[in-house]
Design a protein around this motif. Structure first.
Motif, PDB file in Angstrom:
ATOM      1  N   LEU A  83     -54.272  25.811   7.241  1.00 34.44           N
ATOM      2  CA  LEU A  83     -55.248  26.122   8.042  1.00 34.44           C
ATOM      3  C   LEU A  83     -55.937  24.733   8.513  1.00 34.44           C
ATOM      4  N   ARG A  84     -56.749  24.658   9.522  1.00 33.02           N
ATOM      5  CA  ARG A  84     -57.374  23.457   9.948  1.00 33.02           C
ATOM      6  C   ARG A  84     -58.920  23.985  10.245  1.00 33.02           C
ATOM      7  N   THR A  85     -59.850  23.203   9.869  1.00 34.22           N
ATOM      8  CA  THR A  85     -61.386  23.538   9.992  1.00 34.22           C
ATOM      9  C   THR A  85     -61.402  23.008  11.521  1.00 34.22           C
ATOM     10  N   PRO A  86     -62.694  23.433  12.260  1.00 34.69           N
ATOM     11  CA  PRO A  86     -63.110  22.867  13.345  1.00 34.69           C
ATOM     12  C   PRO A  86     -63.455  21.460  13.224  1.00 34.69           C
ATOM     13  N   THR A  87     -63.646  20.612  14.386  1.00 34.56           N
ATOM     14  CA  THR A  87     -64.118  19.341  14.246  1.00 34.56           C
ATOM     15  C   THR A  87     -65.624  19.282  13.416  1.00 34.56           C
ATOM     16  N   THR A  88     -65.646  18.533  12.451  1.00 30.38           N
ATOM     17  CA  THR A  88     -67.018  18.362  11.821  1.00 30.38           C
ATOM     18  C   THR A  88     -67.829  17.675  12.573  1.00 30.38           C
ATOM     19  N   ALA A  89     -69.055  17.284  12.039  1.00 28.65           N
ATOM     20  CA  ALA A  89     -70.110  16.438  12.579  1.00 28.65           C
ATOM     21  C   ALA A  89     -69.814  15.024  12.496  1.00 28.65           C
ATOM     22  N   TYR A  90     -68.780  14.863  11.638  1.00 30.20           N
ATOM     23  CA  TYR A  90     -68.257  13.228  11.638  1.00 30.20           C
ATOM     24  C   TYR A  90     -67.061  13.016  12.415  1.00 30.20           C
ATOM     25  N   GLY A  91     -66.603  13.817  13.396  1.00 32.17           N
ATOM     26  CA  GLY A  91     -65.494  13.650  14.356  1.00 32.17           C
ATOM     27  C   GLY A  91     -64.282  13.721  13.805  1.00 32.17           C
ATOM     28  N   ARG A  92     -64.033  14.636  12.787  1.00 29.98           N
ATOM     29  CA  ARG A  92     -62.900  14.715  12.039  1.00 29.98           C
ATOM     30  C   ARG A  92     -62.510  16.368  11.781  1.00 29.98           C
ATOM     31  N   GLN A  93     -61.490  16.643  11.596  1.00 26.48           N
ATOM     32  CA  GLN A  93     -60.781  17.767  11.255  1.00 26.48           C
ATOM     33  C   GLN A  93     -60.110  17.874   9.822  1.00 26.48           C
ATOM     34  N   ILE A  94     -60.314  18.841   9.095  1.00 32.00           N
ATOM     35  CA  ILE A  94     -59.620  18.799   7.911  1.00 32.00           C
ATOM     36  C   ILE A  94     -58.530  19.881   7.804  1.00 32.00           C
ATOM     37  N   ARG A  95     -57.200  19.542   7.525  1.00 29.43           N
ATOM     38  CA  ARG A  95     -56.150  20.540   7.320  1.00 29.43           C
ATOM     39  C   ARG A  95     -55.833  20.591   5.980  1.00 29.43           C
ATOM     40  N   TYR A  96     -55.688  21.939   5.406  1.00 25.73           N
ATOM     41  CA  TYR A  96     -55.642  22.268   3.910  1.00 25.73           C
ATOM     42  C   TYR A  96     -54.809  23.249   3.892  1.00 25.73           C
ATOM     43  N   THR A  97     -54.300  23.359   2.597  1.00 24.79           N
ATOM     44  CA  THR A  97     -53.657  24.773   1.986  1.00 24.79           C
ATOM     45  C   THR A  97     -53.717  24.881   0.678  1.00 24.79           C
ATOM     46  N   VAL A  98     -53.834  26.156   0.330  1.00 20.79           N
ATOM     47  CA  VAL A  98     -54.040  26.661  -0.763  1.00 20.79           C
ATOM     48  C   VAL A  98     -52.814  26.893  -2.007  1.00 20.79           C
ATOM     49  N   PHE A  99     -52.887  26.096  -3.034  1.00 16.05           N
ATOM     50  CA  PHE A  99     -51.730  26.542  -4.028  1.00 16.05           C
ATOM     51  C   PHE A  99     -52.195  27.164  -5.133  1.00 16.05           C
ATOM     52  N   GLU A 100     -51.879  28.313  -5.485  1.00 16.43           N
ATOM     53  CA  GLU A 100     -52.309  29.198  -6.414  1.00 16.43           C
ATOM     54  C   GLU A 100     -51.420  29.122  -7.597  1.00 16.43           C
ATOM     55  N   PHE A 101     -52.121  29.012  -8.618  1.00 18.02           N
ATOM     56  CA  PHE A 101     -51.427  28.871 -10.078  1.00 18.02           C
ATOM     57  C   PHE A 101     -50.715  30.118 -10.390  1.00 18.02           C
ATOM     58  N   GLU A 102     -49.574  30.239 -11.111  1.00 20.66           N
ATOM     59  CA  GLU A 102     -48.925  31.463 -11.412  1.00 20.66           C
ATOM     60  C   GLU A 102     -49.646  32.398 -11.960  1.00 20.66           C
ATOM     61  N   GLU A 103     -50.605  32.018 -13.095  1.00 29.17           N
ATOM     62  CA  GLU A 103     -51.394  32.680 -13.657  1.00 29.17           C
ATOM     63  C   GLU A 103     -52.838  32.510 -13.325  1.00 29.17           C
ATOM     64  N   LEU A 104     -53.697  33.320 -12.786  1.00 31.05           N
ATOM     65  CA  LEU A 104     -55.094  33.143 -12.245  1.00 31.05           C
ATOM     66  C   LEU A 104     -55.940  33.561 -13.566  1.00 31.05           C
ATOM     67  N   LEU A 105     -56.612  32.639 -13.932  1.00 32.59           N
ATOM     68  CA  LEU A 105     -57.432  32.593 -15.208  1.00 32.59           C
ATOM     69  C   LEU A 105     -58.986  32.936 -14.917  1.00 32.59           C
ATOM     70  N   ASP A 106     -59.569  33.849 -15.748  1.00 32.03           N
ATOM     71  CA  ASP A 106     -60.932  33.543 -15.898  1.00 32.03           C
ATOM     72  C   ASP A 106     -61.407  32.247 -16.720  1.00 32.03           C
ATOM     73  N   SER A 107     -62.474  31.718 -16.323  1.00 29.47           N
ATOM     74  CA  SER A 107     -62.661  30.569 -16.929  1.00 29.47           C
ATOM     75  C   SER A 107     -62.867  30.585 -18.271  1.00 29.47           C
ATOM     76  N   SER A 108     -63.253  31.553 -18.688  1.00 28.31           N
ATOM     77  CA  SER A 108     -63.404  31.532 -20.339  1.00 28.31           C
ATOM     78  C   SER A 108     -62.229  31.634 -20.868  1.00 28.31           C
ATOM     79  N   SER A 109     -60.763  31.470 -20.398  1.00 27.73           N
ATOM     80  CA  SER A 109     -59.805  31.827 -20.865  1.00 27.73           C
ATOM     81  C   SER A 109     -59.111  30.350 -20.888  1.00 27.73           C
ATOM     82  N   ILE A 110     -59.681  29.242 -19.933  1.00 30.18           N
ATOM     83  CA  ILE A 110     -58.927  28.071 -19.767  1.00 30.18           C
ATOM     84  C   ILE A 110     -59.003  27.202 -21.202  1.00 30.18           C
TER      85      ILE A 110
END
Length: 561
Positions: A83-110
């Motif tokens: 996905l890509r964000t709209p143009t920011t106040a700094y004249g730039r766009q951010i393209r990003y993707t989400v990589f999910e871990f195989e096992e999603l953890l509650d932080s108390s278990s990390i």
């Protein structure tokens, strides 16, 4: 990544193309991705599709573009929708993707295994992205921030950790602002640290601690001001505080960190020496963080029994670090009780948080060739900005002194271009560190200019002062590209040694130039062999990774940690 000092619409250049920053969001779990279930909130998958793609703030509606992500230890590359964000106040766009871990953890278990997985994911994808955002639960977030700050060695790009007190899918939440703020920082500002972004403030990760269980202002950095603050107008970075790597070495990771070899013990009124002795005699224990009263005080016990227990443990090779239970302040052995601990060999942790002291101790103990003496020495030395070695006042130039900044940068630029090493040293010695990553009207930083300077000594000096090799100018060029285009072998080798690599947006132009000068561009990371294979077999080569369809294997030229 753009230049630090001119990220201001008022100073922008309308004729310049809008650049895209690439950010990898690493999803480990936590409240931010949770959804309701009959048994309460649980981590859920599909965060990018369910939570981000439908929100205009996170998706400008442009055609999705696949981004390569190295997904496992076998260096397998898979294309992820972005996905890509709209143009920011700094004249730039951010393209990003989400990589999910195989096992999603509650932080108390990390634990240390989870920290190593995050570190390896960043390492494998380091040359593919401009910055990284790690989504994480809040309960152990300060521990993870501290651990990663030590595990990621010679880090040259921003790694921003964040989470939320309320899930993204809940109507009233803090997740949206926390994630958007983290994306903006990772995509715009070359802060080469492990940071924590929460409630519009960017903290140094190893200086942070959780101070509220349910408030949106859940984190604070009591002994270190925020590195940046987001207002209604912009994100203001305090560049004088930013900690930069000063070793001319490539980015690497140390994953052999195990907190099972260290412990933390909180001193309380009436604690018995036998209790402390029992902890210190645990099998496999190599280090202890002692949380003491006030400025580092602990009860002696009868006949100084407590001090003797600690001294005996130190003689057995156990490293003991003294940190204060107070939220602010520093361990300073000014009282008799604190002095006795110091004389027994207990290390003063100064103003380190418990989280930083514990993870730093585990990190130092796991380093190859570590000894009790080396760990003791390094525990009281700042290696990632985790403690204050001196309380001397710091004087800063006022932020409003714009003409002086431009004048100084201009003088420095001329000195670099003329190869006047002595003049460069003189200017850097008297100016604040932000000038190293400041930029001229073309977006060129001193490192850009030094990359084509006749003096290799100037480039070596500026790199040793903490100048970034990853910032791109207004044309999207890194210092490495400029050095290669100028045909400067020594400059290229030094930049590569410092962790520089060509940005993915530069590679098409670099490949064309490499057809005429294969030797130069080969040193910079482009080889004719890679190009011929791609042309003959229809393969795509990017950032040193060779794709062979989805789910293909790749060769990094060596095994990843």
């Amino acid at each position: 990544m753009g230049a630090e000092a001119i990220l201001d619409p008022a100073q922008g250049h309308p004729e310049a193309p809008i650049l895209e920053s690439r950010v990898l969001i690493i999803m480990t779990g936590g409240t931010i991705c949770m959804r309701d279930s009959p048994s309460g909130f649980i981590p859920a998958r599909g965060f990018q599709e369910q939570c981000l793609s439908r929100v205009p703030t996170f998706n400008d509606g442009s055609d999705s573009k696949g981004l390569d992500v190295v997904v496992n230890q076998a260096n397998e590359v898979k294309e992820h929708p972005s996905l890509r964000t709209p143009t920011t106040a700094y004249g730039r766009q951010i393209r990003y993707t989400v990589f999910e871990f195989e096992e999603l953890l509650d932080s108390s278990s990390i634990d240390a295994k989870g920290w190593a997985e995050i570190a390896r994911t960043i390492f494998r994808n380091y040359t593919l992205f401009d910055g990284f955002v790690v989504l994480h639960g809040t309960d152990s977030l300060a521990y993870t921030c501290s651990a990663l700050s030590f595990m990621l060695q010679n880090l040259g790009k921003p790694v921003v950790l964040t989470g939320s007190q309320s899930p993204m899918l809940v109507l009233q939440n803090d997740a949206t602002d926390n994630l958007l703020g983290s994306l903006v920082v990772a995509g715009h500002f070359m802060v080469p640290e492990v940071c924590l972004y929460f409630n519009n403030r960017l903290f140094r990760g190893n200086r942070s601690c959780k101070v509220a269980a349910s408030d949106f202002a859940a984190f604070d950095s009591p002994n270190c001001p925020p590195l940046a603050v987001t207002t209604s107008m912009r994100t203001n970075v305090n560049w004088d505080l930013v900690n930069r790597p000063r070793n001319i070495e490539n980015f690497s990771i140390q994953t052999n960190l195990d907190t099972s070899h260290v412990a933390c013990l909180r001193i309380f009124p009436g604690i018995k020496p036998q209790m402390v002795d029992a902890v210190l005699k645990l099998e496999g224990l190599h280090g202890l963080v002692l949380e003491t009263f006030g400025a580092g005080n602990a009860p002696h016990g009868e006949d100084n029994a407590m001090t003797k227990v600690l001294a005996d443990a130190i003689k057995r090779g156990i490293v003991i670090v003294n940190v204060t239970q107070c939220l602010t302040g520093s361990v300073s052995p000014v009282y008799a009780t604190g002095m006795s601990l110091s004389r027994a060999g207990v290390i003063a942790g100064l103003d380190m948080t418990t989280e930083a002291a514990l993870t730093k101790l585990a990190y130092l103990l796991a380093l190859p060739g570590a000894t009790q003496e080396s760990v003791t020495r390094n525990m009281s030395t700042s290696i990632r900005g985790e403690l204050t070695e001196s309380s001397q006042p710091v004087f800063r130039h006022p932020d409003s002194a714009l003409p002086e900044r431009i004048q100084t940068l201009t003088v420095l630029g001329y000195a670099i271009a003329q190869g006047d090493f002595a003049r460069v040293q003189e200017i850097i010695k008297t100016e604040p560190h932000w000038i190293l990553n400041d930029a001229d009207y073309s977006g060129n930083t001193p490192i850009h200019l030094a990359a084509t300077s006749p003096s290799i000594a100037i480039l070596h000096f500026l790199l040793g002062q903490g100048g970034s090799v990853h910032i791109r100018n207004h044309n999207g060029r890194t210092p490495l590209f400029l050095a290669a285009n100028a045909g400067l072998f020594e400059h290229i080798l030094l930049l590569r040694q410092s962790g520089a690599h060509l940005h993915s947006d530069e590679r098409p132009a670099a490949e064309l130039l490499a057809q005429r000068k294969p030797g130069i561009w080969g040193i910079a990371g482009i080889t004719l062999k890679q190009m011929s294979e791609r042309e003959l077999e229809g393969e795509h080569t990017e950032n040193g990774f060779e794709r062979r369809g989805k789910g293909h294997r790749v060769d990094l030229g060596g095994s990843a940690p």
